[in-house]
Motif scaffolding. Structure first.
Motif, PDB file in Angstrom:
ATOM      1  N   PRO A  17       0.846  -1.157  -0.069  1.00  0.00           N
ATOM      2  CA  PRO A  17       0.057  -0.055   0.155  1.00  0.00           C
ATOM      3  C   PRO A  17       0.862   1.315   0.244  1.00  0.00           C
ATOM      4  CG  PRO A  17       0.151  -0.632   2.467  1.00  0.00           C
ATOM      5  CD  PRO A  17       0.978  -1.633   1.364  1.00  0.00           C
ATOM      6  N   LEU A  18       0.160   2.599  -0.077  1.00  0.00           N
ATOM      7  CA  LEU A  18       0.804   3.537   0.241  1.00  0.00           C
ATOM      8  C   LEU A  18       1.187   4.023   1.610  1.00  0.00           C
ATOM      9  CD1 LEU A  18      -1.422   5.925  -1.955  1.00  0.00           C
ATOM     10  CD2 LEU A  18       0.835   5.470  -2.409  1.00  0.00           C
TER      11      LEU A  18
ATOM     12  N   LEU B 186      -4.621   1.367   1.303  1.00  0.00           N
ATOM     13  CA  LEU B 186      -4.833   2.129   0.015  1.00  0.00           C
ATOM     14  C   LEU B 186      -3.692   2.046  -0.573  1.00  0.00           C
ATOM     15  CD1 LEU B 186      -6.761   5.565   1.232  1.00  0.00           C
ATOM     16  CD2 LEU B 186      -7.786   3.857  -0.187  1.00  0.00           C
ATOM     17  N   GLY B 187      -3.757   1.874  -1.985  1.00  0.00           N
ATOM     18  CA  GLY B 187      -2.487   1.986  -2.846  1.00  0.00           C
ATOM     19  C   GLY B 187      -2.716   2.805  -3.951  1.00  0.00           C
ATOM     20  N   ALA B 188      -1.677   2.792  -4.908  1.00  0.00           N
ATOM     21  CA  ALA B 188      -1.748   3.343  -5.899  1.00  0.00           C
ATOM     22  C   ALA B 188      -0.875   2.865  -7.211  1.00  0.00           C
ATOM     23  CB  ALA B 188      -1.371   5.006  -5.795  1.00  0.00           C
TER      24      ALA B 188
ATOM     25  N   LEU C 232      -5.984   4.640  -8.162  1.00  0.00           N
ATOM     26  CA  LEU C 232      -5.829   4.081  -6.883  1.00  0.00           C
ATOM     27  C   LEU C 232      -6.484   2.704  -6.676  1.00  0.00           C
ATOM     28  CD1 LEU C 232      -8.028   7.109  -5.402  1.00  0.00           C
ATOM     29  CD2 LEU C 232      -5.529   6.776  -5.352  1.00  0.00           C
ATOM     30  N   ARG C 233      -5.664   1.973  -5.245  1.00  0.00           N
ATOM     31  CA  ARG C 233      -6.017   0.865  -5.279  1.00  0.00           C
ATOM     32  C   ARG C 233      -6.731   0.477  -3.816  1.00  0.00           C
ATOM     33  NH1 ARG C 233      -4.975   0.958  -9.825  1.00  0.00           N
ATOM     34  NH2 ARG C 233      -3.477  -0.085 -10.716  1.00  0.00           N
TER      35      ARG C 233
ATOM     36  N   LEU D  28      -8.948   1.219  -9.540  1.00  0.00           N
ATOM     37  CA  LEU D  28      -9.795   2.296 -10.368  1.00  0.00           C
ATOM     38  C   LEU D  28      -8.666   3.063 -11.066  1.00  0.00           C
ATOM     39  CD1 LEU D  28     -12.219   3.980 -11.115  1.00  0.00           C
ATOM     40  CD2 LEU D  28     -11.788   5.204  -9.006  1.00  0.00           C
ATOM     41  N   ASP D  29      -8.710   3.055 -12.352  1.00  0.00           N
ATOM     42  CA  ASP D  29      -7.631   3.710 -13.340  1.00  0.00           C
ATOM     43  C   ASP D  29      -8.108   4.601 -14.190  1.00  0.00           C
ATOM     44  OD1 ASP D  29      -5.528   2.047 -12.053  1.00  0.00           O
ATOM     45  OD2 ASP D  29      -5.682   0.439 -13.745  1.00  0.00           O
ATOM     46  N   VAL D  30      -7.395   5.528 -14.450  1.00  0.00           N
ATOM     47  CA  VAL D  30      -7.816   6.548 -15.506  1.00  0.00           C
ATOM     48  C   VAL D  30      -6.468   6.519 -16.200  1.00  0.00           C
ATOM     49  CG1 VAL D  30      -6.872   8.222 -14.010  1.00  0.00           C
ATOM     50  CG2 VAL D  30      -8.474   9.043 -15.972  1.00  0.00           C
TER      51      VAL D  30
END
Length: 376
Positions: free
Chosen positions: A303-304, A312-314, A343-344, A357-359
């Motif tokens: 995670p972050l 939470l991750g990214a 984000l993860r 969730l990717d953009v």
């Protein structure tokens, strides 16, 4: 007296049912978020989805995920089966199933997917010079079944049969502009094609939904013979992925993908660029041709280091790719790019499974993706 008691009695019963349903729902959500179960215990998740796309209007669906270890032995690799069903306001539907299943001691490996859908396709033409705006909307019914049945030859090295069945029927090309004349591609009236071949796979990943360290490399050959198919052609697929830890929680992942076709290839089975995995941000099939080469790299922080939570991750990613009719016409100046981040959320802490969730940003627009498990 009976009539007077009936409504209050019904209200009491309905209230009891509501409380039970609320209690069940709370326990279900708590079991997912807290993940207090034994790490070896199989886990099953069902959740609703809602989305919007120009070709489908509003889409309502139900997704599911089942993960387990063979014989509940955590030294075996984590197997996963996920499904997705959806309907749209345009009377379209789809049923998807993907799976990566390992037997006890990882001796057998089953990797495949099933797609059954009535779904419109944007058709932009063939090649890298195809226009940004689609030239036809293709209504069709589709069935896709791809399976690999692989046996371990030596540690982490698998060999076996691969087959691919694709059917596209009730095909209707709706030309985007009445003034536009287009040459309809091969297979525009529909086709049934069955390919059979061999696959060689090296795979030392322990968790296919979130690989912390390992290598996956597949070389596959499929032949679609006229005896079993409407068209005769051959496909070679090379899919190579490497994952390396960076520090305690970070991972750098890279992928190089190639697909090469020869023979009479229908438009729906050309190499398709785009989608939720490779070259995110492009619509699947935005670019299509006989051959494709694409690559991507992703840096994951799982995670972050936030301090107040470890769920939470990214991630940040970038990719490049191209399609071409043959190697003599491949050109570096026709390569397109894709980049983005996301984000993860750590869904199953004990099994180290995140939802993403990717953009993604491209030369032509932006795409959003919400899935369980990493893109590759």
């Amino acid at each position: 007296m009976v009539k007077r008691l009936l409504i209050p009695l019904l209200l009491i019963l309905l209230s009891a049912e509501y409380v039970q349903a609320q209690s069940f729902f709370s326990r279900y959500i708590n079991s997912i978020l807290m993940d207090t179960s034994d790490i070896s215990k199989p886990q099953f998740l069902v959740y609703p989805t809602i989305a919007y796309a120009p070709e489908t209007s509003w889409e309502i669906g139900l997704s599911s995920l089942y993960v387990y270890y063979a014989k509940r032995d955590t030294t075996n690799r984590l197997s996963e089966i996920n499904g997705f069903t959806f309907v749209t306001l345009e009377n379209q539907y789809g049923i998807w199933f993907d799976h990566a299943i390992y037997s006890d001691l990882d001796k057998w490996f089953f990797l495949g997917r099933i797609r059954i859908q009535s779904f419109p396709l944007f058709y932009h033409g063939i090649g890298m010079d195809s226009p940004k705006d689609y030239i036809a909307l293709v209504d069709a019914n589709q069935v896709l079944i791809k399976e690999r049945v692989l046996r371990e030859l030596r540690k982490n090295l698998y060999f076996g049969l691969e087959f691919d069945y694709q059917r596209i029927s009730s095909v209707d090309f709706k030309i985007a502009s009445e003034q536009q004349n287009i040459n309809l591609p091969l297979g525009n009236e529909g086709s049934d094609n069955f390919g059979l071949g061999l696959g060689l796979v090296y795979d030392d990943r322990h968790n296919v939904l979130n690989v912390r360290k390992g290598i996956f490399s597949e070389l596959a050959y499929l032949k679609y013979m006229p005896a079993f198919s409407d068209f005769g052609f051959q496909t070679i697929i090379s899919d190579n992925r490497i994952y390396r830890p960076v520090g305690k929680n970070n991972v750098i992942a890279a992928q190089l993908l190639g697909q090469f076709n020869t023979g009479e290839v229908p438009f729906n089975q050309l190499a398709l660029m785009g989608g939720d995995s490779m070259m995110r941000g492009y619509y699947l099939g935005r670019f299509r041709d006989r051959n494709q080469i694409a690559t991507q790299v992703e840096f994951r922080m799982l995670p972050l280091p936030l301090g107040f939570t470890d769920r939470l991750g990214a991630a940040a990613f970038a990719g490049a790719g191209t399609v071409f009719p043959d190697f003599s016409k491949a050109a570096i100046h026709k390569v397109v790019w894709s980049a983005g981040g996301g984000l993860r959320f750590l869904l199953f802490p004990k099994k180290d499974i995140y939802t993403r969730l990717d953009v993604a940003f491209t030369q032509e627009g932006t795409g959003f993706y919400f899935f369980i498990g990493e893109a590759f």
